[in-house]
Design an enzyme around this catalytic site. Structure first.
Site, PDB file in Angstrom:
ATOM      1  N   SER A   1       0.845  -1.201   0.000  1.00  0.00           N
ATOM      2  CA  SER A   1       0.000   0.000   0.000  1.00  0.00           C
ATOM      3  C   SER A   1       0.875   1.243   0.000  1.00  0.00           C
ATOM      4  CB  SER A   1      -0.883   0.029   1.244  1.00  0.00           C
ATOM      5  OG  SER A   1      -1.416   1.332   1.407  1.00  0.00           O
TER       6      SER A   1
ATOM      7  N   HIS B   1      -1.250  -1.387  -4.178  1.00  0.00           N
ATOM      8  CA  HIS B   1      -2.518  -0.987  -3.566  1.00  0.00           C
ATOM      9  C   HIS B   1      -2.516   0.521  -3.366  1.00  0.00           C
ATOM     10  CE1 HIS B   1      -6.153  -1.920  -1.172  1.00  0.00           C
ATOM     11  NE2 HIS B   1      -5.765  -0.988  -0.346  1.00  0.00           N
TER      12      HIS B   1
ATOM     13  N   ASP C   1      -4.530   3.501  -1.774  1.00  0.00           N
ATOM     14  CA  ASP C   1      -5.594   3.894  -0.830  1.00  0.00           C
ATOM     15  C   ASP C   1      -6.027   5.324  -1.089  1.00  0.00           C
ATOM     16  OD1 ASP C   1      -4.108   1.872   1.671  1.00  0.00           O
ATOM     17  OD2 ASP C   1      -6.120   1.656   0.851  1.00  0.00           O
TER      18      ASP C   1
ATOM     19  N   MET D   1      -8.443   8.397  -0.263  1.00  0.00           N
ATOM     20  CA  MET D   1      -9.229   8.882   0.873  1.00  0.00           C
ATOM     21  C   MET D   1      -9.707  10.300   0.603  1.00  0.00           C
ATOM     22  SD  MET D   1      -6.771   7.476   3.910  1.00  0.00           S
ATOM     23  CE  MET D   1      -6.348   5.746   3.986  1.00  0.00           C
TER      24      MET D   1
ATOM     25  N   HIS E   1      -8.351   1.293  -3.889  1.00  0.00           N
ATOM     26  CA  HIS E   1      -9.288   1.148  -2.764  1.00  0.00           C
ATOM     27  C   HIS E   1      -9.888   2.514  -2.473  1.00  0.00           C
ATOM     28  CE1 HIS E   1      -9.536   0.242   1.882  1.00  0.00           C
ATOM     29  NE2 HIS E   1     -10.726   0.403   1.346  1.00  0.00           N
TER      30      HIS E   1
ATOM     31  N   MET F   1     -11.811   4.858  -0.424  1.00  0.00           N
ATOM     32  CA  MET F   1     -12.405   5.170   0.876  1.00  0.00           C
ATOM     33  C   MET F   1     -12.973   6.574   0.763  1.00  0.00           C
ATOM     34  SD  MET F   1      -9.430   3.513   3.271  1.00  0.00           S
ATOM     35  CE  MET F   1      -8.236   3.498   1.939  1.00  0.00           C
TER      36      MET F   1
ATOM     37  N   MET G   1     -11.380  -5.173   5.991  1.00  0.00           N
ATOM     38  CA  MET G   1     -10.540  -4.218   6.730  1.00  0.00           C
ATOM     39  C   MET G   1     -10.225  -4.816   8.086  1.00  0.00           C
ATOM     40  SD  MET G   1      -9.947  -1.869   4.627  1.00  0.00           S
ATOM     41  CE  MET G   1      -9.009  -0.816   5.757  1.00  0.00           C
TER      42      MET G   1
ATOM     43  N   ASP H   1      -6.572  -5.850   4.729  1.00  0.00           N
ATOM     44  CA  ASP H   1      -5.880  -4.566   4.680  1.00  0.00           C
ATOM     45  C   ASP H   1      -5.880  -3.929   6.064  1.00  0.00           C
ATOM     46  OD1 ASP H   1      -6.563  -1.560   2.645  1.00  0.00           O
ATOM     47  OD2 ASP H   1      -5.156  -1.904   4.282  1.00  0.00           O
TER      48      ASP H   1
END
Ligand code: DX5
Ligand code: ZN
Length: 217
Positions: free
Chosen positions: A7, A32, A34, A36, A66, A68, A137, A171
């Site tokens: 990540s 990965h 992330d 946000m 991913h 979020m 998660m 994760d």
């Protein structure tokens, strides 16, 4: 064989290229990303532009995005066009997850669904047939470097008990000690941030995790 997805949330943001080269050279399977939005989680991270640059620089490295964020539907095309291979949205976002998962597949990306620790499998059972990946998660989403939540382990079993046959990814707090615990419950893909990016021997760490997956039979 276990797939390993470092990540980049845990990477030095001033050296994303160098750090991605290091993880790729160490043998990672995916990267990965992330994303946000400072609403769904109290943090802000990467954009479609980051994904585009990563895809242009590393065209053969699958990007596991991913999201979020509260309104992922507004950004699916942007991330797909930027080069995402997989796009994972959260089961807890407002709106219609059916449409989100269908849209991700229609855009040519791998549809994934992520569950916060407080979201049981029973709440998403009807969505599982639409998913090629489910991301469990093992921390509250928002920040890297948190402690692994071992009480999430039964959630992997619950996914299989619900008839889900796709990839199971985890994760949050994954490292050489916690990955074997997840492997015993059927983990397919490990998202690893802090443990890998803070390691001076990422290849050995990845090889050790894969060896543990071979030993699980
Ligand atoms: C939480 C993030 C982290 C990150 C990995 O929202 O998704 O889980 O990817 O973090 P660590 O550093 O725990 O591997
Ligand atoms: Zn993630």
């Amino acid at each position: 064989m276990l797939l390993i997805a470092p990540s980049i949330l845990a990477a030095d943001p001033l050296n994303l290229e160098r750090e991605t080269i290091r993880m790729s050279a160490a043998g990672c399977d995916w990267l990965h990303v992330d994303v946000m939005d400072a609403h769904f989680v109290p943090n802000l991270s990467f954009s479609p532009q980051t994904v585009r640059s990563l895809h242009r620089r590393f065209p053969d490295l699958p990007l596991d995005v991913h999201l979020m964020m509260d309104n992922p539907g507004c950004y699916l095309k942007a991330f797909a066009d930027a080069g995402a291979d997989g796009i994972t949205v959260h089961a807890e976002v407002p709106g219609d997850p059916y449409t989100l998962l269908h849209s991700i597949r229609d855009l040519g990306c791998r549809p994934g669904l992520s569950l916060r620790p407080g979201t049981p499998v029973s709440q998403v059972r009807d969505l599982l047939p639409l998913c090629d990946l489910v991301l469990v998660m093992t921390v509250e989403p928002g920040f890297g470097g948190q402690s692994f939540m071992a009480d999430m382990l039964p959630k992997l079993d619950a996914l299989r008990a619900a008839g889900y046959a796709g990839l199971i990814e985890a994760d949050g707090g994954l490292d050489p000690d916690t990955v074997p615990l997840l492997l015993a419950h059927g983990l397919d893909v490990a998202v690893v941030g802090t443990a890998l990016f803070h390691s001076i021997h990422p290849r050995e760490m990845m090889d050790g995790m894969r060896k543990a997956s071979q030993n699980r039979g």
